[in-house]
Structure formats: structure tokens, C-alpha cells
Design an enzyme around this catalytic site. Structure first.
Site, PDB file in Angstrom:
ATOM      1  N   ASP A  14       0.830  -1.028  -0.037  1.00  0.00           N
ATOM      2  CA  ASP A  14      -0.021   0.014   0.008  1.00  0.00           C
ATOM      3  C   ASP A  14       0.850   1.144   0.130  1.00  0.00           C
ATOM      4  O   ASP A  14       2.192   1.056   0.261  1.00  0.00           O
ATOM      5  CB  ASP A  14      -0.877  -0.085   1.275  1.00  0.00           C
ATOM      6  CG  ASP A  14      -1.916   1.109   1.389  1.00  0.00           C
ATOM      7  OD1 ASP A  14      -2.267   1.714   0.280  1.00  0.00           O
ATOM      8  OD2 ASP A  14      -2.227   2.027   2.404  1.00  0.00           O
ATOM      9  N   SER A  15       0.146   2.363  -0.322  1.00  0.00           N
ATOM     10  CA  SER A  15       1.030   3.534  -0.247  1.00  0.00           C
ATOM     11  C   SER A  15       1.487   3.942   1.122  1.00  0.00           C
ATOM     12  O   SER A  15       2.406   4.544   1.491  1.00  0.00           O
ATOM     13  CB  SER A  15       0.171   4.735  -0.718  1.00  0.00           C
ATOM     14  OG  SER A  15      -0.983   4.809   0.319  1.00  0.00           O
ATOM     15  N   CYS A  77      -4.527  -1.242  -1.942  1.00  0.00           N
ATOM     16  CA  CYS A  77      -4.401   0.042  -2.291  1.00  0.00           C
ATOM     17  C   CYS A  77      -5.569   0.340  -3.488  1.00  0.00           C
ATOM     18  O   CYS A  77      -4.997  -0.127  -4.546  1.00  0.00           O
ATOM     19  CB  CYS A  77      -2.814   0.630  -2.410  1.00  0.00           C
ATOM     20  SG  CYS A  77      -3.161   2.597  -2.837  1.00  0.00           S
ATOM     21  N   GLU A 156      -2.596   7.915   8.796  1.00  0.00           N
ATOM     22  CA  GLU A 156      -0.816   8.030   8.773  1.00  0.00           C
ATOM     23  C   GLU A 156      -0.421   8.495   9.894  1.00  0.00           C
ATOM     24  O   GLU A 156       0.668   8.167  10.358  1.00  0.00           O
ATOM     25  CB  GLU A 156      -0.580   8.725   7.597  1.00  0.00           C
ATOM     26  CG  GLU A 156      -0.792   8.058   6.208  1.00  0.00           C
ATOM     27  CD  GLU A 156       0.083   6.726   6.188  1.00  0.00           C
ATOM     28  OE1 GLU A 156       1.298   6.825   6.272  1.00  0.00           O
ATOM     29  OE2 GLU A 156      -0.727   5.762   5.603  1.00  0.00           O
ATOM     30  N   CYS A 188     -11.310   3.117  -0.152  1.00  0.00           N
ATOM     31  CA  CYS A 188      -9.847   3.377   0.133  1.00  0.00           C
ATOM     32  C   CYS A 188      -9.163   2.433   1.263  1.00  0.00           C
ATOM     33  O   CYS A 188     -10.164   2.422   2.404  1.00  0.00           O
ATOM     34  CB  CYS A 188      -9.573   4.791   0.490  1.00  0.00           C
ATOM     35  SG  CYS A 188      -7.958   5.211   1.100  1.00  0.00           S
ATOM     36  N   HIS A 190      -7.096   2.733   3.869  1.00  0.00           N
ATOM     37  CA  HIS A 190      -6.922   3.783   5.020  1.00  0.00           C
ATOM     38  C   HIS A 190      -8.182   3.907   5.671  1.00  0.00           C
ATOM     39  O   HIS A 190      -8.233   3.946   6.824  1.00  0.00           O
ATOM     40  CB  HIS A 190      -6.305   5.250   4.500  1.00  0.00           C
ATOM     41  CG  HIS A 190      -4.945   5.193   4.530  1.00  0.00           C
ATOM     42  ND1 HIS A 190      -4.365   4.583   3.297  1.00  0.00           N
ATOM     43  CD2 HIS A 190      -3.766   5.342   4.964  1.00  0.00           C
ATOM     44  CE1 HIS A 190      -3.008   4.647   3.266  1.00  0.00           C
ATOM     45  NE2 HIS A 190      -2.810   5.288   4.478  1.00  0.00           N
TER      46      HIS A 190
HETATM   47  N1  DGL Z   1      -4.806   3.483   0.747  1.00  0.00           N
HETATM   48  C1  DGL Z   1      -4.831   3.910  -0.374  1.00  0.00           C
HETATM   49  C2  DGL Z   1      -6.089   3.523  -1.232  1.00  0.00           C
HETATM   50  O1  DGL Z   1      -6.548   2.428  -0.898  1.00  0.00           O
HETATM   51  C3  DGL Z   1      -4.228   5.111  -0.795  1.00  0.00           C
HETATM   52  C4  DGL Z   1      -4.515   6.367  -0.081  1.00  0.00           C
HETATM   53  C5  DGL Z   1      -3.631   7.413  -0.575  1.00  0.00           C
HETATM   54  O2  DGL Z   1      -2.192   7.233  -0.522  1.00  0.00           O
HETATM   55  O3  DGL Z   1      -3.964   8.424  -0.665  1.00  0.00           O
HETATM   56  O4  DGL Z   1      -6.504   4.302  -1.992  1.00  0.00           O
END
Ligand code: DGL
Length: 263
Positions: A14-15, A77, A156, A188, A190
Site C-alpha cells: 500500500d502507499s 491500495c 498515517e 480506500c 485507509h
Molecule cells: N490506501 C490507499 C487507497 O486504498 C491510498 C491512499 C493514499 O495514498 O492516498 O486508495
């Protein structure tokens, strides 16, 4: 019959820390499978970046996981999936790669109001994947897409339990409910870490939250069987963590994973 097994790890990328919401599900459902989690961290958030740039980051990360011996990769992600999944599958065609799908189908099946809120990053909402999947159910459902402005940053920085988090989440989620949404799709990885805050905003209204992580874990299981990649039933799973960011970031990543396991 001799069933083959493979004890190499599954790579999860993931990011940043958000993909741990998928890692959590894999950890719970596949206890014999070793998992190597790679959080870019250095380039997070991806949400507002151009597609080509995200593709480059995803290529570097997935390439590393495979070079390090991953038998399968989960792109945990939505944004990287939207920008790069076809490219990754073509380039690393020997390795099964699972991406994130926006869970619009279960939401369209479950809605009674006919209105579904989809929370995701700008990159995911502007991608073909979301546009195509939502168009498939557009005859029976109105999708209201909303960018979770500030959500990734909160996760984060581990600020989920603050009053600021509730203000930021309310600003995005309340209008969806006022528009009549009775399903909210977390598009997303997150965002599941903000589930409790979203629930507080929902209050006693009948609105369901849909997290696609269980469906992704089921897809991983299917592919493990299809490609005969399951680990031995007595394999002792190892959990590794990597990042392109600092040692301090790595520590936060490991702490969050530990917190998840001990819950
Ligand atoms: N967790 C990521 C997603 O599912 C990306 C969040 C990000 O880096 O903006 O989209």
C-alpha cells in the site's frame, strides 16, 4: 493425490499504513500464510497524484516484493489498483496479483433507499475501474462519490481517536447521509481505520458501512488454491514489514500491525 504447497510469503503493498486493513483480514483468515507488508510511506498520500507517477511507485514496490520472493501480491491500495493493476499484471505475469475492487456491487444489492455513498481518493474515483463498475448498477442505484479529504493523513499520523478526526469525517460523511445514502462503501484501504468515527457520525441512523477487505481475502484464498500456492498446514507464518520511508515510519507500521493482532 499429492497437493503441492508453497511456504513463500504473500506480498501486501500500500502507499502507507492503510493496507493493514487488508493485512488484518489475511492474517486472521490465513494463519499459515507468511505475509510481507510493504508500505511505500515515502510517497504517501497517492490520492491526488497523476496516474503515471503512481504506476511508477507501484512498479517499484511490486517489483521489490516479487524479487524478494513473494508468491503472490495483494495491491492493498485502491488508488494504486486504479492506476496500475493492468500494467502490473502484464509486467509480472508469472505472479498472481490481486487488486482492490470498489465494493459497489454489494452496496447496490443491499441498498433500500437506492442511494449509495462511495468514499475514496480522487485517483480512485476518477479511474476507469470505479466508473465502469458503478455504471453497471446505475439503473438501480445512485452513487454519490466523495473524496475522504484529510482521512489518509489522519490514519498515517495515528490521529483516529481525536476530535479533529471526527470533524474531518463528519464534513464528508454527513452530506452523504443527508442525501439519503443507506450504504457507505469504503473505497480506500485507509478508511476502515476510521470506521468507529464514521459510526459515530452515523449515530442511530440505519446506514451500513461496507469494507471490501473480507472479499479480497476470499479472492486470495481462491487464487492460492487455483495456482496450488497454499502454505503447508503446519507452516509457521512469518510476518515481515518494509518501507521506502524512514526507520521511524517502519516502527509505526510494526506498532500498528501489533495493535491489530492484539485486539
Ligand atoms: N490506501 C490507499 C487507497 O486504498 C491510498 C491512499 C493514499 O495514498 O492516498 O486508495
Amino acid at each position: 493425490m499429492n497437493i503441492k504447497s508453497d511456504n513463500r510469503p504473500i506480498g501486501v503493498y500500500d502507499s502507507g499504513l492503510g493496507g493493514l486493513s487488508v493485512w488484518r483480514e489475511l492474517h486472521a483468515k490465513l494463519p499459515n500464510e507468511s505475509l510481507t507488508y510493504l508500505a511505500d510511506g515515502a510517497n504517501c498520500p497517492y490520492g491526488g497524484r497523476p496516474k503515471e507517477e503512481i504506476r511508477r511507485f507501484a512498479d517499484e514496490a511490486v517489483g521489490k516484493l516479487i524479487a524478494d520472493g513473494a508468491k503472490m501480491v495483494v495491491v492493498a491500495c485502491n488508488t494504486a489498483t486504479a492506476a496500475a493493476i493492468d500494467f502490473l499484471r502484464e509486467k509480472y505475469s508469472d505472479t498472481p496479483i490481486v487488486g482492490m475492487e470498489p465494493a459497489v456491487k454489494p452496496a447496490a444489492m443491499a441498498t433500500r433507499s437506492g442511494v449509495v455513498g462511495v468514499l475514496a481518493t480522487a485517483g480512485s474515483l476518477g479511474g476507469d475501474l470505479f466508473l465502469k463498475t458503478s455504471a453497471r448498477y446505475a439503473d438501480r442505484t445512485r452513487f454519490i462519490a466523495a473524496v475522504g479529504e484529510g482521512f489518509v493523513e489522519i490514519v498515517e499520523q495515528s490521529q483516529e481517536n481525536t476530535s479533529e478526526a471526527e470533524i474531518v469525517v463528519r464534513r464528508v460523511v454527513e452530506p452523504l447521509i443527508e442525501e439519503g445514502a443507506d450504504q457507505i462503501v469504503l473505497g480506500c484501504t485507509h478508511y476502515p481505520f476510521l470506521r468507529k468515527v464514521i459510526e459515530r457520525v452515523i449515530g442511530d441512523r440505519e446506514v451500513a458501512i461496507i469494507d471490501p477487505a473480507p472479499a479480497v481475502a476470499r479472492r486470495v484464498e481462491q487464487l492460492l488454491d487455483q495456482f496450488e500456492l497454499r502454505a503447508d498446514t503446519n507452516n509457521k507464518a512469518q510476518y515481515a514489514f518494509q518501507t521506502f520511508a524512514s526507520d521511524d515510519y517502519l516502527k509505526r507500521l510494526q506498532d500498528k500491525a501489533l495493535e491489530i493482532i492484539s485486539r
